[in-house]
Design a protein around this motif. Structure first.
Motif, PDB file in Angstrom:
ATOM      1  N   GLY A 275       0.803  -1.215   0.000  1.00 45.26           N
ATOM      2  CA  GLY A 275       0.000   0.000   0.000  1.00 45.26           C
ATOM      3  C   GLY A 275       0.839   1.269   0.000  1.00 45.26           C
ATOM      4  O   GLY A 275       2.023   1.260  -0.358  1.00 45.26           O
ATOM      5  N   ASP A 276       0.230   2.370   0.425  1.00 49.04           N
ATOM      6  CA  ASP A 276       0.882   3.686   0.396  1.00 49.04           C
ATOM      7  C   ASP A 276       2.209   3.712   1.139  1.00 49.04           C
ATOM      8  O   ASP A 276       3.096   4.493   0.814  1.00 49.04           O
ATOM      9  CB  ASP A 276      -0.027   4.752   1.032  1.00 49.04           C
ATOM     10  CG  ASP A 276      -1.132   5.233   0.111  1.00 49.04           C
ATOM     11  OD1 ASP A 276      -1.282   4.662  -0.989  1.00 49.04           O
ATOM     12  OD2 ASP A 276      -1.848   6.175   0.494  1.00 49.04           O
ATOM     13  N   GLU A 290       0.678   5.746  -4.771  1.00 49.17           N
ATOM     14  CA  GLU A 290      -0.390   6.127  -3.848  1.00 49.17           C
ATOM     15  C   GLU A 290      -1.722   6.000  -4.583  1.00 49.17           C
ATOM     16  O   GLU A 290      -2.213   6.959  -5.185  1.00 49.17           O
ATOM     17  CB  GLU A 290      -0.174   7.559  -3.358  1.00 49.17           C
ATOM     18  CG  GLU A 290       1.164   7.746  -2.643  1.00 49.17           C
ATOM     19  CD  GLU A 290       1.573   9.209  -2.535  1.00 49.17           C
ATOM     20  OE1 GLU A 290       0.766  10.092  -2.904  1.00 49.17           O
ATOM     21  OE2 GLU A 290       2.710   9.468  -2.091  1.00 49.17           O
ATOM     22  N   SER A 291      -2.292   4.810  -4.573  1.00 52.62           N
ATOM     23  CA  SER A 291      -3.561   4.605  -5.272  1.00 52.62           C
ATOM     24  C   SER A 291      -4.289   3.399  -4.710  1.00 52.62           C
ATOM     25  O   SER A 291      -3.669   2.495  -4.133  1.00 52.62           O
ATOM     26  CB  SER A 291      -3.332   4.404  -6.772  1.00 52.62           C
ATOM     27  OG  SER A 291      -2.817   3.115  -7.046  1.00 52.62           O
ATOM     28  N   VAL A 292      -5.597   3.377  -4.907  1.00 55.05           N
ATOM     29  CA  VAL A 292      -6.413   2.247  -4.472  1.00 55.05           C
ATOM     30  C   VAL A 292      -5.998   0.981  -5.218  1.00 55.05           C
ATOM     31  O   VAL A 292      -5.852  -0.093  -4.624  1.00 55.05           O
ATOM     32  CB  VAL A 292      -7.906   2.547  -4.703  1.00 55.05           C
ATOM     33  CG1 VAL A 292      -8.749   1.287  -4.515  1.00 55.05           C
ATOM     34  CG2 VAL A 292      -8.381   3.638  -3.758  1.00 55.05           C
ATOM     35  N   PHE A 319      -5.266   5.414 -11.830  1.00 51.71           N
ATOM     36  CA  PHE A 319      -5.737   6.374 -10.830  1.00 51.71           C
ATOM     37  C   PHE A 319      -7.014   7.021 -11.370  1.00 51.71           C
ATOM     38  O   PHE A 319      -7.328   6.906 -12.556  1.00 51.71           O
ATOM     39  CB  PHE A 319      -4.694   7.485 -10.594  1.00 51.71           C
ATOM     40  CG  PHE A 319      -3.291   6.991 -10.422  1.00 51.71           C
ATOM     41  CD1 PHE A 319      -2.753   6.780  -9.160  1.00 51.71           C
ATOM     42  CD2 PHE A 319      -2.479   6.748 -11.524  1.00 51.71           C
ATOM     43  CE1 PHE A 319      -1.438   6.327  -9.008  1.00 51.71           C
ATOM     44  CE2 PHE A 319      -1.168   6.296 -11.373  1.00 51.71           C
ATOM     45  CZ  PHE A 319      -0.657   6.088 -10.111  1.00 51.71           C
ATOM     46  N   TRP A 320      -7.699   7.749 -10.510  1.00 54.67           N
ATOM     47  CA  TRP A 320      -8.829   8.535 -10.993  1.00 54.67           C
ATOM     48  C   TRP A 320      -9.038   9.743 -10.090  1.00 54.67           C
ATOM     49  O   TRP A 320      -8.568   9.789  -8.960  1.00 54.67           O
ATOM     50  CB  TRP A 320     -10.109   7.691 -11.066  1.00 54.67           C
ATOM     51  CG  TRP A 320     -10.833   7.521  -9.768  1.00 54.67           C
ATOM     52  CD1 TRP A 320     -11.826   8.315  -9.262  1.00 54.67           C
ATOM     53  CD2 TRP A 320     -10.620   6.492  -8.781  1.00 54.67           C
ATOM     54  NE1 TRP A 320     -12.236   7.841  -8.033  1.00 54.67           N
ATOM     55  CE2 TRP A 320     -11.532   6.735  -7.724  1.00 54.67           C
ATOM     56  CE3 TRP A 320      -9.759   5.388  -8.708  1.00 54.67           C
ATOM     57  CZ2 TRP A 320     -11.585   5.914  -6.602  1.00 54.67           C
ATOM     58  CZ3 TRP A 320      -9.823   4.572  -7.587  1.00 54.67           C
ATOM     59  CH2 TRP A 320     -10.720   4.840  -6.553  1.00 54.67           C
ATOM     60  N   SER A 321      -9.781  10.713 -10.609  1.00 56.77           N
ATOM     61  CA  SER A 321     -10.146  11.891  -9.828  1.00 56.77           C
ATOM     62  C   SER A 321     -11.503  12.383 -10.320  1.00 56.77           C
ATOM     63  O   SER A 321     -11.727  12.488 -11.529  1.00 56.77           O
ATOM     64  CB  SER A 321      -9.099  13.003  -9.995  1.00 56.77           C
ATOM     65  OG  SER A 321      -9.480  14.169  -9.286  1.00 56.77           O
ATOM     66  N   ASP A 322     -12.410  12.660  -9.377  1.00 56.86           N
ATOM     67  CA  ASP A 322     -13.721  13.206  -9.710  1.00 56.86           C
ATOM     68  C   ASP A 322     -13.772  14.665  -9.298  1.00 56.86           C
ATOM     69  O   ASP A 322     -13.553  14.991  -8.127  1.00 56.86           O
ATOM     70  CB  ASP A 322     -14.833  12.431  -8.985  1.00 56.86           C
ATOM     71  CG  ASP A 322     -14.945  11.004  -9.475  1.00 56.86           C
ATOM     72  OD1 ASP A 322     -14.967  10.815 -10.701  1.00 56.86           O
ATOM     73  OD2 ASP A 322     -15.002  10.086  -8.639  1.00 56.86           O
TER      74      ASP A 322
END
Length: 403
Positions: A275-276, A290-292, A319-322
């Protein structure tokens, strides 16, 4: 009976224990978390949950009953205070537990502003966990003035939520442009325009000099260009620090986080990390993602290797960003790019494709899931379509996969 202890009850920790049981591990499993909640999703905290669009129960990765059904012991709300790698024990609360394998999925902590510039004033906050967001939610009232420090994805997502709730939003970014560390100028330009349309005051190349306050509460900010901003509260989004304290206590190697080998094992043969908080070898250096997606995949790889698979972790970064009505989806790592290819799709969607010479490295796709999925598959398969073909709207993207 063999005992696996996982410390850190976030996405990586939850993925690791679930994988162990799914793969047939019949020993003892203990999952330890500092927070009093079962493992939950963090990305929605500062978006849907803060907006009131998601109930707390929907944050949980699995129903709490899952852990009992799978005979996984949860120890929540109590931090680990000591690790003895020689005796293979750790102390949590009043208990001393013996482990055969220990997995550190301790995550990361947001950087905070120094007290010397007002970082300890009431109303100066970071987004880390559920309790942080619950504490800040009442401040997101219509007309409230918020200063956001940092123009990365965390800061921009917070700005989007604040603007949607009709706050007065000022965002400062010390670098020349927002997203400078993680994205091309084209992506920065795209999101600058989106935020400007929603009334966010973005100031680039401007840092925070210090905060001002009255009676211990933040009331304003003095910026590096001498300008001042009156504020009701401040959100800080200036990066994270991997939580390596327990690893250091155990004497394992630290290198850009808790250093692991290709299988996820640390310098101690009985201690693993994912993980992170964890770094792994990639392209000759210790890389930390740093991602799910990384938290899940790396933790599952560690679980497999505890069970004897001996398989290397093969990172497939995504990765994603909303932000507002824009869903940004990212695949690959853009480090070392020297060319951006822009592809315009129907209904105003756009994607930016990162190349190093003729090699496709990464893609940023805005509201274009088709381009994202094709780009991701191309990157993972090592294929690099001709830039001219990518830029041509007439090119059938799926055909690029067959080329």
């Amino acid at each position: 009976m063999k005992h696996v202890i996982v410390v850190g009850a976030g996405q990586a920790g939850a993925s690791c224990v679930a994988r162990l049981r799914a793969k047939g591990f019949d020993g003892q499993i203990t999952l330890i978390g500092e927070e009093p909640f079962p493992p939950y999703q963090r990305p929605p905290l500062s978006k849907a949950y803060l907006l009131g669009e998601m109930e707390r129960d929907r944050l949980y990765l699995r129903p709490e009953s899952f852990y009992a059904e799978q005979d996984i012991t949860l120890k929540l709300g109590t931090p680990v205070t000591a690790i003895d790698p020689v005796e293979q024990t750790l102390t949590v609360g009043d208990d001393v537990l013996h482990y055969d394998d220990l997995v550190l999925t301790t995550g990361s902590t947001p950087r905070r502003l120094p007290a010397a510039i007002g970082g300890d004033l009431d109303g100066v906050m970071v987004v880390r966990g559920l309790q942080d967001v619950d504490a800040m939610a009442p401040r997101f009232a219509k007309g409230a003035r918020v200063l956001i420090v940092g123009g990365g994805y965390i800061g921009l997502e917070a700005a989007a939520v604040a603007a949607k709730l009709e706050l007065s939003v000022t965002l400062v970014e010390m670098a020349d442009r927002i997203l400078q560390r993680v994205a091309a100028p084209e992506t920065s330009d795209y999101f600058r325009q989106v935020h400007s349309r929603h009334g966010v005051d973005i100031r680039e190349g401007v840092g925070l000099d210090h905060l001002t306050g009255a009676e211990g509460r933040v009331t304003g900010a003095v910026l590096s260009d001498g300008s001042t901003v009156e504020v009701d509260f401040v959100l800080v989004g200036v990066g994270i620090v991997p939580n390596t304290q327990l690893a250091e206590m155990a004497g394992v190697e630290i290198d850009n986080g808790i250093a692991t080998d290709a299988q996820g094992r640390t310098s101690d043969p009985h201690i693993w990390a994912a993980g992170d908080c964890a770094s792994f070898p990639l392209n000759g250096q210790q890389m930390r993602l740093e991602s799910v997606g990384n938290a899940i995949d790396q933790a599952e790889c560690v679980a497999d290797n505890i069970l004897g698979s001996d398989r290397p972790y093969e990172a497939k970064p995504w990765f994603w960003s909303d932000q507002y009505d824009v869903k940004l989806q990212i695949a690959g790592l853009s480090t070392g790019y020297d060319k951006i290819v822009t592809r315009h799709g129907e209904d105003g969607v756009v994607s930016f494709w990162y190349y190093a010479g003729d090699q496709l490295l990464a893609i940023d796709a805005m509201n274009d899931p088709r381009a994202y999925m094709v780009g991701k598959r191309l990157i993972e398969s090592g294929k690099s379509p001709a830039p001219d073909a990518v830029a041509d709207p007439a090119t059938d993207l799926k055909a690029l996969l067959k080329a």
